[in-house]
Design a protein around this motif. Structure first.
Motif, PDB file in Angstrom:
ATOM      1  N   ASP A   1       0.813  -1.217   0.000  1.00 15.98           N
ATOM      2  CA  ASP A   1       0.000   0.000   0.000  1.00 15.98           C
ATOM      3  C   ASP A   1       0.844   1.263   0.000  1.00 15.98           C
ATOM      4  O   ASP A   1       0.322   2.378   0.170  1.00 15.98           O
ATOM      5  CB  ASP A   1      -0.924   0.003   1.221  1.00 15.98           C
ATOM      6  N   GLY A   2       2.161   1.090  -0.187  1.00  9.79           N
ATOM      7  CA  GLY A   2       3.042   2.240  -0.197  1.00  9.79           C
ATOM      8  C   GLY A   2       3.478   2.672   1.182  1.00  9.79           C
ATOM      9  O   GLY A   2       4.256   3.618   1.319  1.00  9.79           O
ATOM     10  N   GLY A   3       3.009   2.004   2.220  1.00 12.20           N
ATOM     11  CA  GLY A   3       3.368   2.355   3.587  1.00 12.20           C
ATOM     12  C   GLY A   3       4.683   1.732   4.006  1.00 12.20           C
ATOM     13  O   GLY A   3       5.243   0.874   3.317  1.00 12.20           O
ATOM     14  N   TYR A   4       5.178   2.137   5.153  1.00 12.29           N
ATOM     15  CA  TYR A   4       6.456   1.657   5.672  1.00 12.29           C
ATOM     16  C   TYR A   4       6.309   0.259   6.242  1.00 12.29           C
ATOM     17  O   TYR A   4       5.348  -0.035   6.953  1.00 12.29           O
ATOM     18  CB  TYR A   4       6.956   2.619   6.760  1.00 12.29           C
ATOM     19  N   ARG A   5       7.266  -0.623   5.904  1.00 13.56           N
ATOM     20  CA  ARG A   5       7.308  -1.972   6.457  1.00 13.56           C
ATOM     21  C   ARG A   5       8.475  -2.054   7.436  1.00 13.56           C
ATOM     22  O   ARG A   5       9.573  -1.610   7.132  1.00 13.56           O
ATOM     23  CB  ARG A   5       7.500  -3.016   5.358  1.00 13.56           C
ATOM     24  N   ARG A   6       8.205  -2.607   8.591  1.00 13.30           N
ATOM     25  CA  ARG A   6       9.238  -2.686   9.620  1.00 13.30           C
ATOM     26  C   ARG A   6       9.868  -4.069   9.625  1.00 13.30           C
ATOM     27  O   ARG A   6       9.176  -5.078   9.671  1.00 13.30           O
ATOM     28  CB  ARG A   6       8.648  -2.384  10.994  1.00 13.30           C
ATOM     29  N   PHE A   7      11.198  -4.095   9.556  1.00 12.57           N
ATOM     30  CA  PHE A   7      11.944  -5.343   9.657  1.00 12.57           C
ATOM     31  C   PHE A   7      12.725  -5.301  10.970  1.00 12.57           C
ATOM     32  O   PHE A   7      13.632  -4.472  11.119  1.00 12.57           O
ATOM     33  CB  PHE A   7      12.904  -5.508   8.470  1.00 12.57           C
ATOM     34  N   PRO A   8      12.392  -6.140  11.946  1.00 10.74           N
ATOM     35  CA  PRO A   8      13.061  -6.092  13.256  1.00 10.74           C
ATOM     36  C   PRO A   8      14.574  -6.251  13.122  1.00 10.74           C
ATOM     37  O   PRO A   8      15.077  -6.888  12.192  1.00 10.74           O
ATOM     38  CB  PRO A   8      12.446  -7.275  14.016  1.00 10.74           C
ATOM     39  N   LEU A   9      15.287  -5.702  14.082  1.00 10.28           N
ATOM     40  CA  LEU A   9      16.745  -5.732  14.086  1.00 10.28           C
ATOM     41  C   LEU A   9      17.314  -6.977  14.768  1.00 10.28           C
ATOM     42  O   LEU A   9      18.519  -7.025  15.039  1.00 10.28           O
ATOM     43  CB  LEU A   9      17.290  -4.484  14.779  1.00 10.28           C
ATOM     44  N   THR A  10      16.468  -7.946  15.054  1.00 12.95           N
ATOM     45  CA  THR A  10      16.913  -9.133  15.781  1.00 12.95           C
ATOM     46  C   THR A  10      18.099  -9.801  15.112  1.00 12.95           C
ATOM     47  O   THR A  10      19.104 -10.149  15.766  1.00 12.95           O
ATOM     48  CB  THR A  10      15.759 -10.136  15.915  1.00 12.95           C
ATOM     49  N   LEU A  11      18.027  -9.988  13.793  1.00  8.70           N
ATOM     50  CA  LEU A  11      19.109 -10.654  13.073  1.00  8.70           C
ATOM     51  C   LEU A  11      20.393  -9.832  13.137  1.00  8.70           C
ATOM     52  O   LEU A  11      21.485 -10.384  13.343  1.00  8.70           O
ATOM     53  CB  LEU A  11      18.701 -10.881  11.608  1.00  8.70           C
ATOM     54  N   VAL A  12      20.291  -8.521  12.974  1.00  5.22           N
ATOM     55  CA  VAL A  12      21.466  -7.654  13.041  1.00  5.22           C
ATOM     56  C   VAL A  12      22.112  -7.739  14.428  1.00  5.22           C
ATOM     57  O   VAL A  12      23.336  -7.861  14.561  1.00  5.22           O
ATOM     58  CB  VAL A  12      21.087  -6.192  12.730  1.00  5.22           C
ATOM     59  N   ASN A  13      21.290  -7.692  15.455  1.00  2.68           N
ATOM     60  CA  ASN A  13      21.810  -7.736  16.832  1.00  2.68           C
ATOM     61  C   ASN A  13      22.484  -9.070  17.136  1.00  2.68           C
ATOM     62  O   ASN A  13      23.552  -9.111  17.763  1.00  2.68           O
ATOM     63  CB  ASN A  13      20.674  -7.490  17.824  1.00  2.68           C
ATOM     64  N   LEU A  14      21.861 -10.170  16.719  1.00  2.00           N
ATOM     65  CA  LEU A  14      22.443 -11.491  16.964  1.00  2.00           C
ATOM     66  C   LEU A  14      23.771 -11.647  16.234  1.00  2.00           C
ATOM     67  O   LEU A  14      24.752 -12.143  16.793  1.00  2.00           O
ATOM     68  CB  LEU A  14      21.464 -12.579  16.529  1.00  2.00           C
ATOM     69  N   TRP A  15      23.787 -11.233  14.970  1.00  2.00           N
ATOM     70  CA  TRP A  15      25.028 -11.339  14.188  1.00  2.00           C
ATOM     71  C   TRP A  15      26.142 -10.526  14.831  1.00  2.00           C
ATOM     72  O   TRP A  15      27.244 -11.033  15.053  1.00  2.00           O
ATOM     73  CB  TRP A  15      24.786 -10.861  12.754  1.00  2.00           C
ATOM     74  N   TRP A  16      25.872  -9.278  15.170  1.00  2.00           N
ATOM     75  CA  TRP A  16      26.927  -8.422  15.694  1.00  2.00           C
ATOM     76  C   TRP A  16      27.381  -8.883  17.079  1.00  2.00           C
ATOM     77  O   TRP A  16      28.587  -8.903  17.372  1.00  2.00           O
ATOM     78  CB  TRP A  16      26.457  -6.971  15.749  1.00  2.00           C
ATOM     79  N   GLY A  17      26.459  -9.241  17.942  1.00  2.00           N
ATOM     80  CA  GLY A  17      26.833  -9.705  19.273  1.00  2.00           C
ATOM     81  C   GLY A  17      27.694 -10.949  19.215  1.00  2.00           C
ATOM     82  O   GLY A  17      28.707 -11.064  19.929  1.00  2.00           O
ATOM     83  N   THR A  18      27.331 -11.894  18.362  1.00  2.00           N
ATOM     84  CA  THR A  18      28.112 -13.126  18.221  1.00  2.00           C
ATOM     85  C   THR A  18      29.485 -12.837  17.633  1.00  2.00           C
ATOM     86  O   THR A  18      30.499 -13.400  18.065  1.00  2.00           O
ATOM     87  CB  THR A  18      27.360 -14.131  17.339  1.00  2.00           C
ATOM     88  N   PHE A  19      29.512 -11.952  16.646  1.00  2.00           N
ATOM     89  CA  PHE A  19      30.780 -11.595  16.004  1.00  2.00           C
ATOM     90  C   PHE A  19      31.751 -10.975  17.007  1.00  2.00           C
ATOM     91  O   PHE A  19      32.920 -11.375  17.095  1.00  2.00           O
ATOM     92  CB  PHE A  19      30.520 -10.627  14.849  1.00  2.00           C
TER      93      PHE A  19
END
Length: 246
Positions: free
Chosen positions: A160-178
């Protein structure tokens, strides 16, 4: 002479989703090829690191046996264990260097694309997507900050042209583990080089073993992060130059 039948005109090839116009002198560039290369490189890193875990466990077992009964471990066993650890460490280090170079190239490209998708969203210049990795102490935070901003800027619009939110869970897990795996690897390697007793060697390789296990988890999460962000940017670019230039 009968006329040669003329078929319908062949459809013109659809334009590339990355054919968007420049935005403040920046043009979209596809990160897909780099993402594919990174998937292969991380798979190689995982395979090598699995063998590193075996080498760590082998050395740890030798030290345990040596502490329990010094006569149960021969000098040849110790030499083989040390050579195995050194060889795997060298191969692992070289693989990580190559993978790191390709990752930084991909990271800079997606950060540059994010500047087209959302100009001004990241206050740091796009060159920081490279430089941030080489600044002591700051490299524990700045790349993560850039990744978070790039993730948000690359989010495609909804149907519909609106904003879709993608949670940062994957980014946080990757960076914390790294970060945790790097710290353990650094500390374990330093302790191993300074170890002068079987107990100290055992403790050092135990730390290295845990770090290598986290390396495997971090590599898997890195692949997921790379593929997800690449797919997000591809979907955003496919929405057209008007959307991409907003």
């Amino acid at each position: 002479m009968s006329a040669t039948p003329v078929g319908p005109p062949s459809p013109s090839p659809s334009p590339s989703p990355y054919a968007a116009p420049d935005v403040k002198g920046v043009r979209l560039r596809a990160p897909v090829g780099l993402a594919i290369a990174l998937t292969s490189l991380f798979a190689l890193v995982i395979g090598i690191t699995v063998y590193a875990v075996y080498a760590d466990w082998n050395t740890r077992s030798l030290m345990q046996r040596l502490l329990a009964d010094p006569a149960a471990v021969s000098d040849a066993d110790l030499v083989r264990g040390e050579r195995l650890t050194g060889l795997v460490g060298t191969i692992q280090g070289n693989a990580l260097i190559v993978t790191g170079i390709v990752f930084i190239i991909w990271f800079h490209r997606v950060r540059t694309n994010a500047e087209v998708f959302a100009p001004g969203a990241d206050k740091l210049a796009r060159g920081w997507a490279i430089g941030a990795w080489f600044i002591p102490f700051a490299n524990f935070w700045l790349p993560y900050r850039i990744a978070v901003t790039t993730w948000g800027s690359s989010t495609p619009s909804g149907a519909d042209g609106g904003y879709r939110r993608f949670p940062l869970t994957l980014v946080n897990l990757w960076w914390g583990t790294f970060v945790l795996s790097r710290l353990l690897g650094w500390y374990g390697g330093m302790s191993y080089s300074r170890a002068e007793s079987p107990g100290a060697v055992r403790d050092a390789v135990t730390t290295m073993l845990v770090g290598d296990v986290l390396d495997i988890a971090g590599a898997v999460l890195a692949v997921l992060f790379v593929r997800k962000l690449t797919a997000m940017q591809h979907a955003r670019a496919a929405q057209g130059p008007v959307v991409a230039a907003v």
